[in-house]
Scaffold this active site. Structure first.
Site, PDB file in Angstrom:
ATOM      1  N   HIS A  36       0.866  -1.174   0.000  1.00 42.63           N
ATOM      2  CA  HIS A  36       0.000   0.000   0.000  1.00 42.63           C
ATOM      3  C   HIS A  36       0.903   1.223   0.000  1.00 42.63           C
ATOM      4  O   HIS A  36       1.881   1.267   0.726  1.00 42.63           O
ATOM      5  CB  HIS A  36      -0.884  -0.020   1.255  1.00 42.63           C
ATOM      6  CG  HIS A  36      -2.014   0.945   1.204  1.00 42.63           C
ATOM      7  ND1 HIS A  36      -1.837   2.300   1.285  1.00 42.63           N
ATOM      8  CD2 HIS A  36      -3.355   0.755   1.073  1.00 42.63           C
ATOM      9  CE1 HIS A  36      -3.022   2.895   1.215  1.00 42.63           C
ATOM     10  NE2 HIS A  36      -3.958   1.981   1.083  1.00 42.63           N
ATOM     11  N   ARG A  66      -6.778  10.204  -0.051  1.00 45.27           N
ATOM     12  CA  ARG A  66      -6.599  10.665  -1.433  1.00 45.27           C
ATOM     13  C   ARG A  66      -7.935  10.739  -2.159  1.00 45.27           C
ATOM     14  O   ARG A  66      -8.187  11.656  -2.916  1.00 45.27           O
ATOM     15  CB  ARG A  66      -5.611   9.755  -2.165  1.00 45.27           C
ATOM     16  CG  ARG A  66      -4.165  10.055  -1.785  1.00 45.27           C
ATOM     17  CD  ARG A  66      -3.202   9.005  -2.315  1.00 45.27           C
ATOM     18  NE  ARG A  66      -3.330   7.747  -1.585  1.00 45.27           N
ATOM     19  CZ  ARG A  66      -3.347   6.552  -2.141  1.00 45.27           C
ATOM     20  NH1 ARG A  66      -3.234   6.431  -3.436  1.00 45.27           N
ATOM     21  NH2 ARG A  66      -3.473   5.473  -1.398  1.00 45.27           N
TER      22      ARG A  66
END
Ligand SMILES: Cc1cc2nc3c(=O)[nH]c(=O)nc-3n(C[C@H](O)[C@H](O)[C@H](O)COP(=O)(O)OP(=O)(O)OC[C@H]3O[C@@H](n4cnc5c(N)ncnc54)[C@H](O)[C@@H]3O)c2cc1C
Ligand code: SF4
Ligand code: SF4
Ligand code: FES
Lengths: 267, 637
Positions: free
Chosen positions: B250, B270
Site C-alpha cells: 500500500h 486521497r
C-alpha cells in the site's frame, strides 16, 4: 533510547504479583511496544492480548498506572521521565494469565439482547434513512468492544454479585442503539430495566471517561434510554398493547434460553 | 498437555473475519452444524481494521455505475491477471451482499435521498465504496457478529441452546488440516490459546478464511494474525496456491515514529482530495502515469482538482492511480532524494479542505496521527511510505463454489487467490469477503449433500503425531528464540523480496529461507502451555516460512513486471506471461511451481474493453477481431 522501570503483573487465575523489569524505550513508542520488547528480550511467555496496534480492535485493554486504557494507544511520552510504569490486567474480569482476562461475561451479555428486528415485510434495499437519523446510532457503533467501560463501572467493578443482573454500559448502549434504529420494530424498554439492570446505573459517567472512542455513553445512550423507559410507563400505546395483545407496543421478552449456563450440547 | 477435546461438525470455518463469518452464517442458514474458529477474540479479526469501504456498484451516487463498469475497473486494476469468472461474480453480487448487511443492521453513511452513500477510491471509475466514515471494517465485522448472535438466539429458542448449531471457538489456533486415507478433508487439529489444550474438529468440510501473510514482512499494515496460516495449511493438505508473487504494498503507511512504521493511512485520504508531494513541494504523481492509463488520468493540477466536483468533465487525479503505481512512484521519489525527513513523502489534506471537514470525513486518521505521531493532519501534511498490505495470491479455488483442489476444502477472502489478479483495488476486499464467503458456505453445504452422510475419518496416528509436533518447542532445552527468528525472516523478505525485486536477491532470499528453516525446526519456546505468546509464535514461524518460500519462488520465476510484482531486471509487462498462472504446491517440504493457462475472458466480457486497450495486455492471437468483424462476434453470445 532510555531505560524505564516496568512493573508488570504476572500470574494466573489464583495468584500473581508485580514483576519489575528494566527495559529500553525509544522515541514515539507506546506501552504495547515496550511489552513486546519485554517478550522479545526478557519474558518470552508474557501474556498480552493485542491485534491491530492501532486502537481499532479493542484487544489490548489493561490498567496502566491504575488507569484503564488501551496499551497500543498509551504513549510513553505521556509519563514523567522517571515515572515507573505499572501494568495490571483489568480488575473486573477473571485473569487468565498475566495481562489477559476472561472477558466472556461480555459475550454472554451481548447474546441476551433481542437482535435488530426489521419490519417483517421489509426486503434488503428497502430502507431509506437520512444521515441525521443514523448519526446518533453511528456514534455507538464506533464501539470497539474494548470493555474498558465495563471494567470501570462501579456496579460490577467490585461487585461480582451484580454481574448476573447488570449488562454494563457497553450493552445498555447497544440496547439504546437498537431502540433508536428507525427500522427496528422490537421494544426492549421493559427488559432494559428488568433484565439488563438499567436502574443500577446512577450516571456517574466513569464509563464515558475511559472510552477510547470518546463515545458519550452516559449522556447520549444511557440517559436517553432511561428517559424512554420512564416514558414507557405512561405510553398509552403500551398500555393498550398489553391489554389487547397488539404486537406493536408489546414488550419484547428476553430471547429464550440465552441466559442458561448449561454446558454446550454437542457430544 | 495430553488433553485432547474432540468436536463434531458439518462445516468448520477457520477464521472469524468478514469471509469466515459470512461463510459460517451461510452454512448455518443452509442447515449445517457449523463451527467458527479464530485465533483472536470474536469480533477482533483483521477485517476490523479496514477503513475505506466496500466496493459495490449500487449506483447510488452516480447512476451510470453498473456491474460491468465495476468488472472492468477490477480487471484493469489487476492488469488482466484476474480470474475472469471470480471478477464477474464479485461485481454482480456485491450490491446484494451490501444491502443484505444493511438489512442485518449495518448503518452505512447515507446519501441525501436516504440511501447508502458511496465514495471515490483509487481505480474505481465512479464513487463506489459503501462506507461508515473511515471504520467500515468495524461495521462489517460487528454486523456479521451480531447476525451470528441472532442465528444463535433463534437456535436457542428452537433447539434449547444458542450453540446447538453455530458455535464460535475464539482464541483457538488450527495447526493442521486432517485428511482421510484418500486425501479428502476430515477435519482440523489445533490448540486453545488460553490453556494449550489440544482440540480435534472432525468435519467433512473445512472453509479456510484465515486472511493474509503480511507478518512475513518487516514493514506491514497487518497484525500478528497474518502469519499465512491458511495458505500453509492448504499447502500441507495438498492444495495449490496461485499468484503468490503478487503482494500489494500500500502506498501510504505511516513512516514515523518507528514503532508505528507501516500502520495504514487509508486511501480515502486521497479519494477525498488529499495530494502527494515530494520535498520540493511538487505533486509528483503527474510524472508517473503509465501508458496504459494515460487516457484516464489528468495531466494538470487544474484538471485533477476539477474532477472532485465535476467528474464527468475532468479526468481523475493521478494520486488515484492503482496502488502498485503509486507505491512505486513514492519508492522512486525517495530513492532519488526527494523524500521527506523520515524517508517517505508528504500526504496533505490540510491545504485541501477546512479542518471541520477533515474531522468529519477522516476522524480515525485524525485520531491516529494525533495520538501516535503528534501530528495534526488539519494543520500540516502526513509523512507516508509503502507498507506491505495485502496478498493477491492464495488458494486456487473454483470461482462458483470456492472449492479448492482437495475435496472438502474451501477458501474465501484474502486467503483465496485469483479474484484480484496482480493487484487488488481498494474496497474490493470487503465485498470479496461477502460474495465468496457466502458462496463457500453454499459450496460446503452442496459438497455435504454429495457425501450423503458419509464422513471421512482422520487417522488416529495423525492426531498423536500432530500433538507431538506442536508440543515440541516447549520441550526443548536448547534452541533459538522465536522472536529473533521472526525478525530475521521479516528482514529477509523486506530487503530481498520487497517492492522492487531482482533475480540475484531473490536467489539469496531463498538461500536464507533455507537456513532459517533448519533453525526454525529446532526453535525453543520457554514457559508453559497457558497463553504463551512465545510458543504461539514458534508454531506460526513454520507457516510464515512456507508462504515466504512460495512468494520468493514465484517472484523469481515470473520474468516480467505486473501489479504487485515489480522486477528491476524485467521491467516490462509481457503479454505471454499474462497467460501464465504460477501454482505452488508442496513436494516433500519444498515448494514447487506448476504453470497453468489463465482462463480466457468470455467474448461478452472482453467486449467491455476497446481493442486498443486490450492490445496493451493481450497477445495478438487473443485479441478480438478488428473493427467491423466486431458485431458478429457479439451476436454469437
Ligand atoms: C489497515 C487495513 C485497512 C484495510 N482497508 C480496506 C478497505 O477499506 N476496503 C477493503 O476492501 N479492504 C481493506 N483492507 C483489506 C481487508 O481488510 C482484508 O483483506 C480483509 O479484511 C481480510 O478478511 P478475511 O475475512 O479474509 O480475514 P481476516 O479478517 O483477517 O480474518 C482472519 C481470521 O482467521 C483467523 N485465523 C487465522 N489463522 C488461523 C488459524 N491458524 N487458526 C484459527 N484461526 C485463524 C484469524 O484469527 C481471523 O479471525 C484493509 C486491510 C488493512 C490491513
Ligand atoms: S454512568 Fe452508569 S454505566 Fe456508566 S460507569 Fe456510571 S453507573 Fe456505570
Ligand atoms: S463503549 Fe467505549 S469503552 Fe465501552 S467497550 Fe465500547 S469502545 Fe470500549
Ligand atoms: S491492539 Fe487493537 S486496540 Fe490495541
Amino acid at each position: 533510547m532510555t531505560k524505564r522501570t516496568f512493573n508488570v503483573w504476572r500470574g494466573d487465575g489464583g495468584a500473581g504479583a508485580l514483576a519489575a523489569y528494566e527495559v529500553e524505550v525509544n522515541e514515539g513508542e507506546v506501552v504495547l511496544d515496550v511489552l513486546h520488547r519485554l517478550q522479545a528480550t526478557q519474558a518470552p511467555d508474557l501474556a498480552v492480548r493485542w491485534n491491530c496496534k492501532a486502537g481499532k480492535c479493542g484487544s489490548c485493554s489493561m490498567e496502566i498506572n491504575g488507569r484503564p486504557r488501551l496499551a497500543c494507544m498509551a504513549r510513553m511520552s505521556t509519563f514523567a521521565p522517571d515515572e515507573a510504569v505499572t501494568v495490571t490486567p483489568m480488575r473486573t474480569f477473571p485473569v487468565i494469565r498475566d495481562l489477559v482476562c476472561d472477558v466472556s461475561y461480555n459475550y454472554q451479555k451481548a447474546r441476551e439482547i433481542p437482535s435488530f428486528t426489521p419490519p417483517p415485510d421489509a426486503k434488503p434495499g428497502d430502507f431509506r434513512m437520512r444521515q441525521a437519523d443514523v448519526q446518533r446510532m453511528q456514534e455507538f457503533r464506533k464501539c470497539i468492544e474494548c470493555f474498558l467501560c465495563q471494567n470501570v463501572c462501579h456496579v460490577i467493578r467490585d461487585h461480582e454479585e451484580n454481574k448476573e443482573s447488570f449488562s454494563g454500559p457497553r450493552f445498555l448502549m447497544r440496547v439504546a442503539e437498537l431502540e433508536m434504529h428507525p427500522e427496528d420494530t422490537a421494544d426492549r424498554r421493559a427488559i432494559a430495566q428488568d433484565e439488563f439492570g438499567l436502574g443500577y446505573c446512577n450516571i456517574t459517567k466513569c464509563c464515558t471517561e475511559v472510552c477510547p472512542e470518546n463515545i458519550k455513553i452516559t449522556d447520549n445512550a444511557l440517559i436517553p434510554l432511561k428517559e424512554r423507559v420512564a416514558d414507557r410507563k405512561y405510553d398509552p400505546l403500551v398500555w393498550l398493547g398489553s391489554r389487547i395483545g397488539l404486537r406493536k407496543g408489546a414488550d419484547t421478552p428476553l430471547p429464550p434460553n440465552t441466559r442458561t449456563t448449561t454446558a454446550t450440547p454437542e457430544q | 498437555m495430553s488433553e485432547t477435546t474432540r468436536h463434531n461438525y458439518d462445516v468448520v470455518v477457520i477464521g472469524a473475519g468478514g469471509a469466515g463469518l459470512r461463510a459460517a452464517i451461510e452454512a448455518r442458514q443452509q442447515g449445517r452444524k457449523t463451527a467458527i474458529i479464530s485465533k483472536s477474540l470474536f469480533g477482533k479479526a483483521h477485517t476490523v481494521m479496514a477503513e475505506g469501504g466496500a466496493a459495490a456498484a449500487l449506483g447510488n451516487v452516480n447512476s451510470s455505475d453498473s456491474w460491468q463498469v465495476h468488472f472492468r475497473d477490477t480487471i484493469r486494476g489487476g492488469k488482466f491477471m484476474n480470474d475472469p469468472r471470480m471478477a464477474e461474480l464479485h461485481a454482480k453480487e456485491a450490491p446484494e451482499r451490501i444491502l443484505e448487511l444493511e438489512h442485518w443492521g449495518a448503518l452505512f453513511d447515507r446519501t441525501r435521498d436516504g440511501r447508502i452513500s458511496q465514495r471515490n477510491f483509487g481505480g474505481h471509475e465512479y464513487p463506489r465504496l459503501a462506507h461508515v466514515g473511515d471504520r467500515t471494517g468495524l461495521e462489517l465485522i460487528r454486523t456479521l457478529q451480531q447476525r451470528v448472535v441472532q442465528l444463535q438466539q433463534a437456535d436457542a429458542a428452537e433447539l434449547g441452546h444458542p450453540e446447538a448449531m453455530l458455535r464460535v471457538f475464539a482464541e483457538t489456533t488450527v495447526t493442521e488440516l486432517l485428511t482421510d486415507a484418500s486425501g479428502r478433508i476430515a477435519g482440523a487439529f489445533g490448540y486453545v490459546r488460553e490453556t494449550g489444550e489440544f482440540v480435534v474438529f472432525e468435519a467433512p468440510a473445512v472453509v479456510l478464511a484465515t486472511g493474509g501473510i503480511g507478518k512475513s514482512f518487516k514493514v506491514t499494515s497487518n497484525s500478528w494474525e497474518y502469519t499465512g496460516d491458511g495458505h500453509a495449511l492448504a499447502l500441507r493438505a495438498g492444495a495449490t496456491l496461485i499468484n503468490m508473487e503478487f503482494v500489494q504494498f500500500h502506498p501510504t503507511g505511516m513512516v514515523w515514529p518507528p514503532s508505528v512504521k507501516g500502520i495504514l493511512v487509508t486511501e480515502s485520504v486521497r479519494g477525498d482530495g488529499g495530494v502527494l508531494r515530494n520535498s520540493e513541494g511538487e505533486r509528483f504523481m503527474f510524472g508517473y502515469v503509465p501508458d496504459v492509463f494515460r487516457n484516464q488520468y489528468a495531466e494538470t493540477e487544474e484538471e485533477a482538482d476539477g474532477w472532485y466536483a465535476d467528474p464527468a468533465n475532468h479526468r481523475r487525479p493521478p494520486e488515484l492511480l492503482p496502488r502498485d503505481e503509486v507505491a512505486r512512484a513514492i519508492n522512486n521519489e525517495v530513492k532519488e532524494g526527494r523524500g521527506s525527513p523520515h524517508g517517505g513523502v508528504f500526504l496533505d489534506v490540510s491545504t485541501r479542505m477546512p479542518a471541520e471537514e477533515i474531522m468529519r470525513r477522516l476522524p480515525s486518521m485524525h485520531h491516529q496521527f494525533k495520538e501516535l505521531a503528534d501530528v495534526d493532519i488539519t494543520a500540516g501534511p502526513m509523512e507516508v511510505g509503502p507498507t506491505c498490505h495485502y496478498v493477491m495470491g492464495g488458494v486456487e479455488v473454483d470461482a462458483d463454489t470456492g472449492a479448492a483442489r482437495v475435496p472438502g476444502l474451501f477458501a474465501a477472502g484474502e486467503v483465496a487467490g485469483g479474484m484480484h489478479g496482480s493487484n487488488r483495488l481498494g474496497g474490493n476486499s470487503l465485498s470479496d469477503l461477502l460474495v465468496f464467503g457466502r458462496r463457500c458456505g453454499i459450496g460446503a453445504a452442496r459438497y455435504l449433500d454429495g457425501l450423503a452422510g458419509e464422513r471421512p475419518a482422520p487417522a488416529a496416528a495423525d492426531v498423536e503425531r500432530l500433538a507431538e509436533e506442536v508440543a515440541a518447542p516447549l520441550r526443548r532445552d536448547t534452541g533459538e528464540n522465536p522472536y529473533q527468528l521472526h525478525q530475521e525472516l521479516q528482514q529477509t523478505m523486506n530487503d530481498l523480496v520487497g517492492i522492487i525485486r531482482r533475480g540475484p536477491e531473490m536467489e539469496q532470499a531463498l538461500e536464507s529461507l533455507e537456513k532459517l528453516r533448519e533453525r526454525v525446526a529446532s526453535v525453543r519456546a520457554e514457559g508453559g502451555t497457558a497463553y504463551n505468546p512465545g510458543w504461539h509464535l514458534a508454531l506460526d514461524l513454520r507457516n510464515m516460512l512456507a508462504v515466504s518460500e512460495a512468494i520468493a519462488r514465484a517472484a523469481l520465476t515470473r520474468e516480467e513486471s505486473r501489479g504487485g510484482h515489480t522486477r528491476d531486471d524485467f521491467p516490462a509487462m509481457s503479454p505471454q506471461w499474462r497467460r501464465t498462472v504460477l501454482a505452488a504446491r508442496l513436494a516433500g517440504d519444498r515448494v514447487e511451481l506448476e504453470r497453468r493457462p489463465l482462463d480466457a475472458m468470455r467474448p461478452d466480457l472482453l467486449a467491455l474493453f476497446d481493442r486498443e486497450e486490450l492490445s496493451k495486455y493481450l497477445t495478438e492471437e487473443e485479441l478480438p477481431p478488428a473493427e467491423g468483424a466486431d458485431t458478429a462476434s457479439k451476436e454469437e453470445k
